[in-house]
Enzyme design. Structure first.
Site, mmCIF file in Angstrom:
data_model
loop_
_atom_site.group_PDB
_atom_site.id
_atom_site.type_symbol
_atom_site.label_atom_id
_atom_site.label_comp_id
_atom_site.label_asym_id
_atom_site.label_seq_id
_atom_site.Cartn_x
_atom_site.Cartn_y
_atom_site.Cartn_z
ATOM 1 N N GLU A 173 -4.059 3.911 -3.765
ATOM 2 C CA GLU A 173 -4.979 3.173 -4.710
ATOM 3 C C GLU A 173 -5.445 1.814 -4.398
ATOM 4 O O GLU A 173 -6.135 0.987 -4.896
ATOM 5 C CB GLU A 173 -4.877 3.203 -6.110
ATOM 6 C CG GLU A 173 -4.280 4.362 -6.631
ATOM 7 C CD GLU A 173 -5.295 5.649 -6.494
ATOM 8 O OE1 GLU A 173 -6.346 5.514 -6.258
ATOM 9 O OE2 GLU A 173 -4.503 6.784 -6.298
ATOM 10 N N GLY A 174 -5.494 1.851 -2.745
ATOM 11 C CA GLY A 174 -5.924 0.428 -2.132
ATOM 12 C C GLY A 174 -4.562 -0.201 -2.051
ATOM 13 O O GLY A 174 -3.949 -0.745 -3.139
#
Length: 598
Positions: free
Chosen positions: A443-444
């Site tokens: 998610e980053g």
């Protein structure tokens, strides 16, 4: 074997005594009838489900993993996972905070987040199957057509179907502007998607009869880069007009990743070979639509590490009380035994208290943020909605990166408490470390979160959002500034608030001259900001504890809360001084290193 006890008392403390959630909800028509008793009853039942249904499957699921049949492209999840999911759906847990118009129970998101903390403590790999569906649900609520909402939202709400987010590809990682999956428009208004995706959590499984994939792809005339990405909803099975399942859509799992942790979750390689999908939102604006799901996922990932921090702490604490080894440096404490329990040793206590403080700070931040989300979506005052949304945007990268980094520190510390036994699978500690490690990556990555915080959320609006949070801190400082008993909690955050303003201005000025200065400082900056936020919340928790003690409340919970807060400010919060110093060292010592990295 590890054990797990839902931390209901601490959740109730944050919800009702610190943040006064029930009073906040009364101002929101959608949640005005949701009182403290309702919240407590839901969390108590959720805790039972987590501890009794999913937690017993954690080690076995890790050992067994998922199995792909390459001929049929079907995935079998570990034994017990499917039955646990059926019980989850039957209990109505999937619908908890969804809109009643789609069959949801309409409870505030803040209670849903507490439920998911417990599920993550119990079994992160299992929890990812229903967890991703919430993001898909939110994205379709925000950007789906009426037809898409009618087709997919009731089934996602009930949990009969699950959702995924199909973003990255082998060559692009976080840089989604490089993705190549194509979407060809068809005469009937649908699109045929062709390409491949990797790292798709819960991308294929046997828990539900259909899986709803949200897929990023490019239209034929799309501009290059991130401005040419569109979002499509692509079901595993096509859905007929009457809601029944139709033909198998050619979106297949071609492989499962062999991973360090979360073995019970199917992290799939996905191939699309003319798979039929429909456009979500506007053409070439898919990232904006997908960010609804991604931001929900980032809060969710922080919650994963919070859950693992809590369960690791509980087991390390129990072990430290029971394991005898050596004598206390200040003299024998268990004179009836051959050695003292290791909890008498200062550094063991430091490791335990580190995990405890990061769990309790993380829980306060998660509940604080999700209450803001409820206010953003449901408060009748437009200014409150706007301010709440702005604060959530500011705090989301801190939730994702700070809590997951702290989870890494904490789970490793708790494994260390076990000594050699922590390295052995049967105790469960090494699994908590392995499972948590992905949370800092997906998610980053946490560096991406740091760049988002400093570059976009702080410098991007000249510190306006940071100032809004600073006003909350200033209000608390003004309220308690003359209270000598609060000085040990108030003075550190007041001092850091002043330093953070100067620190931010300095980095912004240097970054204007050389953008690499922002990149060099960002990770350190996020941890400073994280401690600023944790410090504020710990001061508020200490404030309540002191008031209760002064009023004659003899519950040892409040003494424990004060002791944890004192430890946090004495041993963890001072990290900010070092971080600001290393950030100020600048980019030259990193970038002028061609010889060192030749």
């Amino acid at each position: 074997m590890p054990t797990y006890n839902p931390p209901l008392r601490d959740m109730q403390f944050v919800l009702h005594e610190v943040l006064q959630v029930s009073e906040e909800l009364k101002a929101m028509p959608a949640h005005a009838e949701t009182d403290a008793d309702t919240l407590n009853a839901v969390l108590e039942e959720a805790g039972k489900f987590a501890a009794e249904v999913t937690f017993p499957l954690n080690i076995s699921g890790d050992t067994e993993g998922c199995v792909l049949d390459k001929k049929t492209h079907e995935v079998t999840t570990p034994a017990g996972f499917k039955d646990a999911y059926a019980k989850y759906v039957e209990g109505g847990w999937a619908a908890l905070s969804c809109d009643p118009q789609y069959g949801g129970q309409g409870l505030p998101f803040v209670v849903n987040q507490c439920v998911y903390e417990m599920l993550n403590s119990a079994n992160q790999a299992w929890t990812m199957y229903p967890g991703l569906s919430h993001g898909a649900y939110e994205a379709l609520v925000a950007h789906g057509t009426d037809a898409q909402k009618k087709t997919y939202l009731p089934k996602l709400t009930s949990g009969e179907w699950t959702g995924t987010m199909c973003l990255t590809e082998p060559h692009c990682g976080t840089d989604l502007g490089l993705l190549r999956t194509k979407a060809e428009p068809q005469a009937d208004g649908t699109y045929k998607l062709t390409g491949s995706k990797i790292f798709i959590s819960a991308g294929e499984h046997d828990l539900t009869e259909n899986i709803i994939h949200l897929v990023l792809a490019r239209l034929p005339d799309a501009p290059k880069g991130s401005k040419g990405i569109s979002l499509f909803v692509v079901p595993k099975f096509m859905v007929n007009e009457d809601g029944s399942l139709g033909a198998r859509n050619p979106i297949f799992c071609t492989g499962l990743e062999h991973k360090m942790g979360i073995h019970g979750n199917a992290t799939a390689q996905i191939s699309l070979d003319g798979a039929v999908g429909t456009l979500v939102g506007e053409p070439n604006k898919g990232l904006a639509a997908m960010f609804v799901m991604m931001n929900a996922a980032r809060l969710g990932v922080g919650n994963q590490s919070l859950g693992l921090t809590e369960v690791a702490f509980q087991n390390a604490l129990a072990y430290a009380k029971d394991r005898i080894q050596m004598r206390s440096l200040s003299g024998p404490k268990a004179k009836d035994k051959d050695a003292d329990p290791i909890i008498v040793h200062p550094d063991v206590r430091k490791m335990l208290l580190t995990a405890k403080a990061y769990a309790e700070g993380g829980r306060a931040l998660q509940i604080f943020c999700t209450l803001l989300l409820d206010k953003e979506h449901n408060h009748p005052d437009e200014k409150v909605r706007k301010d709440s949304g702005e604060l959530v945007a500011l705090l989301t990268p801190i939730v994702k990166a700070f809590i997951t980094d702290n989870g890494h520190i904490s789970t490793n510390a708790c494994m260390q408490v076990f000594g050699g036994h922590g390295f052995i699978k049967e105790w469960g500690m090494e699994q908590f470390v392995r499972d948590n490690r992905i949370n800092m990556i997906y998610e980053g990555t946490n560096t991406i979160q740091s760049l988002d915080l400093l570059g976009r959320k702080v410098l991007g609006n000249n510190g306006a959002s940071l100032k809004k949070f600073g006003k909350l801190v200033a209000r608390l400082v003004e309220e308690e500034g003359v209270n000598e008993k609060m000085a040990e909690f108030i003075n550190p955050i007041a001092g850091l608030g002043d330093q953070l303003t100067k620190f931010t201005t300095e980095i912004g000025f240097k970054g204007f001259q050389n953008p690499d200065e922002v990149g060099a400082a960002a990770v350190d900056y996020l941890r400073v900001a994280g401690h600023f936020v944790f410090g504020y919340l710990f001061a508020r928790m200490a404030q309540v504890a002191l008031r209760e003690i002064a009023a004659g409340n003899t519950d040892p919970f409040y003494v424990a809360k004060l002791q944890t807060a004192r430890f946090y400010f004495a041993k963890l919060f001072p990290e900010t001084a070092t971080l600001m110093r290393t950030a100020r060292a600048g980019s030259k010592v990193l970038m002028d290193t061609d010889a060192a990295l030749a």
